[in-house]
Design a protein around this motif. Structure first.
Motif, PDB file in Angstrom:
ATOM      1  N   ARG A 208       0.861  -1.168   0.453  1.00  0.00           N
ATOM      2  CA  ARG A 208      -0.272   0.277   0.101  1.00  0.00           C
ATOM      3  C   ARG A 208       1.336   1.211   0.416  1.00  0.00           C
ATOM      4  NH1 ARG A 208      -5.068   1.568   3.874  1.00  0.00           N
ATOM      5  NH2 ARG A 208      -4.856   3.198   3.134  1.00  0.00           N
ATOM      6  N   THR A 209       2.231   1.329   0.653  1.00  0.00           N
ATOM      7  CA  THR A 209       3.341   2.304   0.589  1.00  0.00           C
ATOM      8  C   THR A 209       3.685   2.398  -0.677  1.00  0.00           C
ATOM      9  OG1 THR A 209       3.272   1.561   3.487  1.00  0.00           O
ATOM     10  CG2 THR A 209       4.740   3.178   1.699  1.00  0.00           C
ATOM     11  N   LEU A 210       3.664   1.610  -1.137  1.00  0.00           N
ATOM     12  CA  LEU A 210       4.272   1.545  -2.696  1.00  0.00           C
ATOM     13  C   LEU A 210       3.979   1.994  -3.521  1.00  0.00           C
ATOM     14  CD1 LEU A 210       6.805  -1.287  -4.055  1.00  0.00           C
ATOM     15  CD2 LEU A 210       4.641  -0.135  -5.376  1.00  0.00           C
ATOM     16  N   TYR A 211       2.537   2.031  -3.297  1.00  0.00           N
ATOM     17  CA  TYR A 211       1.497   1.962  -4.678  1.00  0.00           C
ATOM     18  C   TYR A 211       0.846   3.727  -4.154  1.00  0.00           C
ATOM     19  CZ  TYR A 211       0.876  -1.936  -7.219  1.00  0.00           C
ATOM     20  OH  TYR A 211       0.829  -2.588  -7.699  1.00  0.00           O
ATOM     21  N   TYR A 212       1.489   3.884  -2.676  1.00  0.00           N
ATOM     22  CA  TYR A 212       1.040   5.274  -2.500  1.00  0.00           C
ATOM     23  C   TYR A 212       1.993   6.715  -3.051  1.00  0.00           C
ATOM     24  CZ  TYR A 212       1.013   9.607   0.086  1.00  0.00           C
ATOM     25  OH  TYR A 212       1.435  11.733   0.563  1.00  0.00           O
TER      26      TYR A 212
ATOM     27  N   SER B 256       1.003   2.415 -10.328  1.00  0.00           N
ATOM     28  CA  SER B 256       1.753   1.581 -10.892  1.00  0.00           C
ATOM     29  C   SER B 256       3.131   0.487 -10.896  1.00  0.00           C
ATOM     30  CB  SER B 256       1.358   1.296 -12.729  1.00  0.00           C
ATOM     31  OG  SER B 256       1.728   1.937 -13.689  1.00  0.00           O
ATOM     32  N   LYS B 257       3.155  -0.418 -11.353  1.00  0.00           N
ATOM     33  CA  LYS B 257       4.369  -1.098 -11.585  1.00  0.00           C
ATOM     34  C   LYS B 257       5.655  -0.233 -12.471  1.00  0.00           C
ATOM     35  CE  LYS B 257       7.600  -5.092 -12.527  1.00  0.00           C
ATOM     36  NZ  LYS B 257       7.393  -6.651 -12.948  1.00  0.00           N
ATOM     37  N   ASP B 258       4.704  -0.155 -13.579  1.00  0.00           N
ATOM     38  CA  ASP B 258       4.847   0.718 -14.573  1.00  0.00           C
ATOM     39  C   ASP B 258       5.963   2.389 -14.430  1.00  0.00           C
ATOM     40  OD1 ASP B 258       4.594  -0.493 -16.899  1.00  0.00           O
ATOM     41  OD2 ASP B 258       2.333  -0.155 -17.099  1.00  0.00           O
ATOM     42  N   ASP B 259       5.337   2.789 -14.024  1.00  0.00           N
ATOM     43  CA  ASP B 259       5.569   4.246 -12.851  1.00  0.00           C
ATOM     44  C   ASP B 259       7.141   4.220 -11.879  1.00  0.00           C
ATOM     45  OD1 ASP B 259       3.572   5.450 -14.145  1.00  0.00           O
ATOM     46  OD2 ASP B 259       2.663   6.097 -12.051  1.00  0.00           O
TER      47      ASP B 259
ATOM     48  N   TYR C 207      13.357   3.866 -11.844  1.00  0.00           N
ATOM     49  CA  TYR C 207      14.232   3.078 -12.101  1.00  0.00           C
ATOM     50  C   TYR C 207      15.014   3.901 -12.631  1.00  0.00           C
ATOM     51  CZ  TYR C 207      17.100  -1.368 -14.352  1.00  0.00           C
ATOM     52  OH  TYR C 207      17.751  -1.856 -15.210  1.00  0.00           O
ATOM     53  N   LEU C 208      14.604   3.559 -14.576  1.00  0.00           N
ATOM     54  CA  LEU C 208      15.649   4.805 -15.590  1.00  0.00           C
ATOM     55  C   LEU C 208      15.786   5.391 -15.779  1.00  0.00           C
ATOM     56  CD1 LEU C 208      14.001   1.987 -18.377  1.00  0.00           C
ATOM     57  CD2 LEU C 208      15.711   1.364 -17.022  1.00  0.00           C
ATOM     58  N   GLU C 209      14.957   6.117 -14.499  1.00  0.00           N
ATOM     59  CA  GLU C 209      15.366   7.454 -14.993  1.00  0.00           C
ATOM     60  C   GLU C 209      16.472   8.021 -13.645  1.00  0.00           C
ATOM     61  OE1 GLU C 209      11.058   9.262 -13.674  1.00  0.00           O
ATOM     62  OE2 GLU C 209      11.212  10.064 -15.115  1.00  0.00           O
ATOM     63  N   GLY C 210      16.102   6.884 -13.125  1.00  0.00           N
ATOM     64  CA  GLY C 210      17.430   7.182 -11.681  1.00  0.00           C
ATOM     65  C   GLY C 210      18.730   6.494 -12.382  1.00  0.00           C
ATOM     66  N   ARG C 211      19.179   6.147 -13.107  1.00  0.00           N
ATOM     67  CA  ARG C 211      19.926   5.095 -13.670  1.00  0.00           C
ATOM     68  C   ARG C 211      20.705   6.148 -14.821  1.00  0.00           C
ATOM     69  NH1 ARG C 211      20.821   0.075 -13.140  1.00  0.00           N
ATOM     70  NH2 ARG C 211      22.391   0.116 -14.891  1.00  0.00           N
ATOM     71  N   ASP C 212      19.860   7.142 -15.731  1.00  0.00           N
ATOM     72  CA  ASP C 212      20.132   8.649 -16.532  1.00  0.00           C
ATOM     73  C   ASP C 212      21.771   8.975 -16.606  1.00  0.00           C
ATOM     74  OD1 ASP C 212      19.758   9.660 -19.096  1.00  0.00           O
ATOM     75  OD2 ASP C 212      18.990  11.314 -17.931  1.00  0.00           O
ATOM     76  N   GLN C 213      21.623   9.638 -15.242  1.00  0.00           N
ATOM     77  CA  GLN C 213      22.075  11.073 -15.089  1.00  0.00           C
ATOM     78  C   GLN C 213      23.628  10.039 -14.208  1.00  0.00           C
ATOM     79  OE1 GLN C 213      22.793  14.174 -16.207  1.00  0.00           O
ATOM     80  NE2 GLN C 213      20.492  13.798 -17.652  1.00  0.00           N
ATOM     81  N   PRO C 214      23.471   9.441 -13.337  1.00  0.00           N
ATOM     82  CA  PRO C 214      24.605   8.850 -13.013  1.00  0.00           C
ATOM     83  C   PRO C 214      25.197   8.020 -14.339  1.00  0.00           C
ATOM     84  CG  PRO C 214      23.328   8.555 -11.813  1.00  0.00           C
ATOM     85  CD  PRO C 214      22.555   8.979 -13.172  1.00  0.00           C
TER      86      PRO C 214
ATOM     87  N   HIS D  84       5.247   3.099 -24.013  1.00  0.00           N
ATOM     88  CA  HIS D  84       5.637   3.037 -22.356  1.00  0.00           C
ATOM     89  C   HIS D  84       6.538   3.600 -22.347  1.00  0.00           C
ATOM     90  CE1 HIS D  84       7.438   1.096 -18.311  1.00  0.00           C
ATOM     91  NE2 HIS D  84       5.981   0.093 -18.416  1.00  0.00           N
ATOM     92  N   PRO D  85       6.450   3.879 -20.535  1.00  0.00           N
ATOM     93  CA  PRO D  85       7.257   5.550 -20.415  1.00  0.00           C
ATOM     94  C   PRO D  85       8.214   5.057 -20.265  1.00  0.00           C
ATOM     95  CG  PRO D  85       4.920   5.565 -19.165  1.00  0.00           C
ATOM     96  CD  PRO D  85       5.218   4.320 -20.234  1.00  0.00           C
ATOM     97  N   ALA D  86       9.403   3.854 -20.136  1.00  0.00           N
ATOM     98  CA  ALA D  86      10.178   3.036 -19.822  1.00  0.00           C
ATOM     99  C   ALA D  86      10.706   3.190 -21.293  1.00  0.00           C
ATOM    100  CB  ALA D  86       9.854   2.151 -19.198  1.00  0.00           C
ATOM    101  N   MET D  87       9.854   2.736 -22.157  1.00  0.00           N
ATOM    102  CA  MET D  87      10.669   3.260 -23.374  1.00  0.00           C
ATOM    103  C   MET D  87      11.329   4.518 -23.881  1.00  0.00           C
ATOM    104  SD  MET D  87      10.579   0.626 -24.534  1.00  0.00           S
ATOM    105  CE  MET D  87      10.835  -0.079 -26.511  1.00  0.00           C
ATOM    106  N   LYS D  88      10.309   5.379 -23.553  1.00  0.00           N
ATOM    107  CA  LYS D  88      10.863   6.716 -23.874  1.00  0.00           C
ATOM    108  C   LYS D  88      11.986   7.008 -23.086  1.00  0.00           C
ATOM    109  CE  LYS D  88       6.108   7.530 -25.182  1.00  0.00           C
ATOM    110  NZ  LYS D  88       4.942   8.660 -24.759  1.00  0.00           N
ATOM    111  N   ILE D  89      11.967   6.924 -22.128  1.00  0.00           N
ATOM    112  CA  ILE D  89      13.338   7.291 -21.174  1.00  0.00           C
ATOM    113  C   ILE D  89      14.338   6.608 -22.013  1.00  0.00           C
ATOM    114  CG2 ILE D  89      14.124   7.176 -18.832  1.00  0.00           C
ATOM    115  CD1 ILE D  89      11.152   7.293 -18.123  1.00  0.00           C
ATOM    116  N   GLY D  90      14.407   4.691 -22.073  1.00  0.00           N
ATOM    117  CA  GLY D  90      15.833   4.332 -22.432  1.00  0.00           C
ATOM    118  C   GLY D  90      16.246   5.436 -23.884  1.00  0.00           C
ATOM    119  N   ALA D  91      14.974   5.496 -24.857  1.00  0.00           N
ATOM    120  CA  ALA D  91      15.545   6.423 -25.771  1.00  0.00           C
ATOM    121  C   ALA D  91      15.840   7.646 -25.814  1.00  0.00           C
ATOM    122  CB  ALA D  91      14.029   5.887 -26.768  1.00  0.00           C
ATOM    123  N   ALA D  92      15.117   7.994 -24.789  1.00  0.00           N
ATOM    124  CA  ALA D  92      15.705   9.653 -24.542  1.00  0.00           C
ATOM    125  C   ALA D  92      17.766   9.557 -24.113  1.00  0.00           C
ATOM    126  CB  ALA D  92      15.507  10.261 -23.778  1.00  0.00           C
ATOM    127  N   HIS D  93      17.585   8.187 -23.470  1.00  0.00           N
ATOM    128  CA  HIS D  93      19.455   8.335 -22.276  1.00  0.00           C
ATOM    129  C   HIS D  93      19.869   7.917 -23.479  1.00  0.00           C
ATOM    130  CE1 HIS D  93      22.317   6.618 -19.805  1.00  0.00           C
ATOM    131  NE2 HIS D  93      22.438   5.952 -20.809  1.00  0.00           N
TER     132      HIS D  93
END
Length: 193
Positions: free
Chosen positions: A40-44, A48-51, A56-63, A117-126
């Motif tokens: 429940r806290t996670l979903y707060y 979604s799992k997609d978010d 996860y990918l946003e956190g990998r981008d700049q590093p 999927h948002p992760a596909m867009k983040i990956g492509a942008a990276h």
């Protein structure tokens, strides 16, 4: 010492699990358990799992980009040697038993049937950011056709990620680095107008 914010703990747990086991192989329950929170806290914090995958990918981008830039800047030699250093450092990282390849490429492979999927867009942008950074470096060195050269090096890099993951042999990444070195060395300077 302040406790790590809940959202950061969740992303850290997801990052570890997703990188180690893949996004499809990890349940939201597993992420919540590793983060020490309820589902429940996670979903707060994540709708979604997609978010969560996107975070996860946003956190990998700049590093990741900063690491490539650091390896480039710290390398001894000219531009070609600096580009090759990225591959050599990645090959060294790939020799670690916990290395699982490029998180962006692995995630995109798992989501290949979901191009929106948002992760596909983040990956492509990276990947585009990496290519744009290389292009800027090549343009600063006044090389002709810098955009195509940057694309060639990016293709070598992503191809080596995939091949090393398949064969578990970092020598492929070193070979790609040698090819990148040759491409950059052979690049012609821009003609003066």
């Amino acid at each position: 010492m302040t406790a790590r914010p809940t959202k950061d703990r969740i992303v850290a747990a997801a990052s570890k699990l997703f990188y180690d086991e893949g996004i499809r192989g990890v349940s939201v329950d597993a992420v919540a358990e590793k983060a020490g929170v309820t589902k429940r806290t996670l979903y707060y914090h994540f709708k979604s799992k997609d978010d969560l995958i996107a975070a996860y990918l946003e956190g990998r981008d700049q590093p990741n980009l900063a690491l490539f830039k650091r390896w480039f800047d710290e390398a001894v030699g000219g531009l070609a040697a600096k580009v090759q250093a990225i591959f050599d450092n990645l090959a060294r990282a790939a020799r670690h038993p916990k290395w699982r390849g490029c998180g962006f490429l692995r995630t995109s492979a798992e989501l290949a049937n979901m191009p929106g999927h948002p992760a596909m867009k983040i990956g492509a942008a990276h990947k585009k950011k990496f290519e744009a950074w290389l292009q800027a470096e090549f343009e600063a060195a006044k090389l002709s056709d810098a955009p195509l050269l940057a694309r060639h090096v990016a293709l070598l890099l992503d191809g080596s990620f995939a091949t090393v993951l398949l064969h578990r042999d970092p020598a492929y990444m070193e070979a790609a680095g040698l090819a990148a070195h040759k491409l950059v060395s052979a690049a012609k300077p821009k003609r003066r107008s």
